[in-house]
Design a protein around this motif. Structure first.
Motif, mmCIF file in Angstrom:
data_model
loop_
_atom_site.group_PDB
_atom_site.id
_atom_site.type_symbol
_atom_site.label_atom_id
_atom_site.label_comp_id
_atom_site.label_asym_id
_atom_site.label_seq_id
_atom_site.Cartn_x
_atom_site.Cartn_y
_atom_site.Cartn_z
ATOM 1 N N LEU A 34 0.827 -1.299 -0.020
ATOM 2 C CA LEU A 34 -0.061 -0.107 0.012
ATOM 3 C C LEU A 34 0.740 1.312 -0.133
ATOM 4 O O LEU A 34 0.600 2.258 -0.814
ATOM 5 C CB LEU A 34 -0.764 0.003 1.100
ATOM 6 N N ARG A 49 -3.590 9.924 -0.317
ATOM 7 C CA ARG A 49 -3.586 8.453 -0.503
ATOM 8 C C ARG A 49 -2.241 7.820 0.196
ATOM 9 O O ARG A 49 -2.517 6.727 0.954
ATOM 10 C CB ARG A 49 -3.265 7.834 -2.107
ATOM 11 N N ASP A 64 -0.963 9.130 2.926
ATOM 12 C CA ASP A 64 -1.239 9.043 4.208
ATOM 13 C C ASP A 64 -2.334 8.027 4.700
ATOM 14 O O ASP A 64 -1.842 7.623 5.846
ATOM 15 C CB ASP A 64 -2.117 10.715 4.540
ATOM 16 N N GLU A 65 -3.084 7.730 3.813
ATOM 17 C CA GLU A 65 -4.110 6.706 4.336
ATOM 18 C C GLU A 65 -3.286 5.201 4.526
ATOM 19 O O GLU A 65 -3.597 4.577 5.138
ATOM 20 C CB GLU A 65 -5.230 6.739 3.397
ATOM 21 N N ALA A 66 -2.293 5.259 3.199
ATOM 22 C CA ALA A 66 -1.773 3.929 3.295
ATOM 23 C C ALA A 66 -0.675 3.732 4.651
ATOM 24 O O ALA A 66 -0.264 2.880 5.232
ATOM 25 C CB ALA A 66 -0.674 3.877 2.034
ATOM 26 N N LYS A 92 -0.895 5.133 7.537
ATOM 27 C CA LYS A 92 -1.783 4.920 8.741
ATOM 28 C C LYS A 92 -2.315 3.482 8.620
ATOM 29 O O LYS A 92 -2.463 2.930 9.705
ATOM 30 C CB LYS A 92 -2.897 5.716 8.906
ATOM 31 N N ALA A 93 -2.573 2.932 7.721
ATOM 32 C CA ALA A 93 -3.089 1.580 7.640
ATOM 33 C C ALA A 93 -1.934 0.528 7.613
ATOM 34 O O ALA A 93 -2.107 -0.739 7.663
ATOM 35 C CB ALA A 93 -3.793 1.279 6.421
ATOM 36 N N ASP A 94 -0.778 1.029 7.486
ATOM 37 C CA ASP A 94 0.514 -0.044 7.185
ATOM 38 C C ASP A 94 0.539 -0.971 8.647
ATOM 39 O O ASP A 94 0.385 -0.437 9.566
ATOM 40 C CB ASP A 94 1.885 0.852 7.039
ATOM 41 N N LYS A 95 1.268 -1.953 8.484
ATOM 42 C CA LYS A 95 1.679 -3.130 9.566
ATOM 43 C C LYS A 95 2.165 -2.272 10.457
ATOM 44 O O LYS A 95 2.345 -2.636 11.934
ATOM 45 C CB LYS A 95 1.961 -4.068 9.060
ATOM 46 N N GLY A 101 2.259 0.648 11.667
ATOM 47 C CA GLY A 101 1.668 1.506 12.335
ATOM 48 C C GLY A 101 2.055 3.032 12.065
ATOM 49 O O GLY A 101 2.935 3.355 11.301
ATOM 50 N N PRO A 102 0.930 3.753 12.309
ATOM 51 C CA PRO A 102 1.265 5.432 11.997
ATOM 52 C C PRO A 102 2.592 5.882 12.914
ATOM 53 O O PRO A 102 3.050 7.000 12.181
ATOM 54 C CB PRO A 102 -0.024 5.957 12.347
#
Length: 169
Positions: free
Chosen positions: A69, A105, A107-109, A111-114, A116-117
């Motif tokens: 992502l 896009r 930013d969202e990726a 935040k969703a990454d394993k 962590g943000p």
């Protein structure tokens, strides 16, 4: 004469036996082959109709360290690096809108990454500051007004990502 009648009946009996044998065959699809048997009186009652088996769900196990992502979103942002625009020019609205979209896009990726943000603390903060500056207004006049902030955030995030190749390779 009885012999002649018997001779005529034998092929009919053999053919009938073969047909009965075929319809009673058991296969991996159950009795009768792959043709489902439905009682005609049950046809009006859908609850008695055979229900097809659900298809098995295909589960793809990915490498837990694979940053697809973030990698894909970063590639989209990088595609804007050689572009710029002059406010008021015909292509400026498209370009600035694209930079804004690619930053969102990414930013969202992140935040969703394993990871962590917290791993992407700086770029997420820079993009957050840009969101505050734009105040939800992504109209062409507002994007052109904040062109420097948009391009600056893009370049800053790009520089940070270049220093973290494990996040996009």
């Amino acid at each position: 004469m009885i012999r002649t009648g018997l001779r005529a009946a034998i092929p009919a009996v053999v053919l009938g036996a073969l047909l009965v044998g075929c319809s009673a065959a058991t296969t991996t699809d159950g009795p009768g082959g792959d043709v489902p048997h439905v009682d005609p009186s049950a046809a009006a009652q859908p609850s008695l109709m055979p229900t097809p088996s659900p298809r098995p769900t295909l589960i793809i196990q990915e490498d837990p360290n694979a940053p697809e992502l973030v990698r894909d979103a970063f590639a989209g942002l990088q595609a804007t690096l050689d572009d710029t625009c002059t406010p008021g020019a015909g292509d400026c609205a498209y370009f600035l809108g694209r930079v804004d979209d690619e930053l969102n896009r990414l930013d969202e990726a992140m935040k969703a990454d394993k990871k962590g943000p917290g791993h992407f603390k700086e770029p997420i903060a820079w993009i957050g500051t840009l969101r505050t500056t734009l105040d939800g207004d992504v109209s062409t006049p507002n994007l052109e007004k904040h062109r420097t902030e948009l391009i600056g955030t893009r370049d800053r995030v790009n520089t940070w990502m270049q220093g973290h190749p494990e996040d996009y390779r």
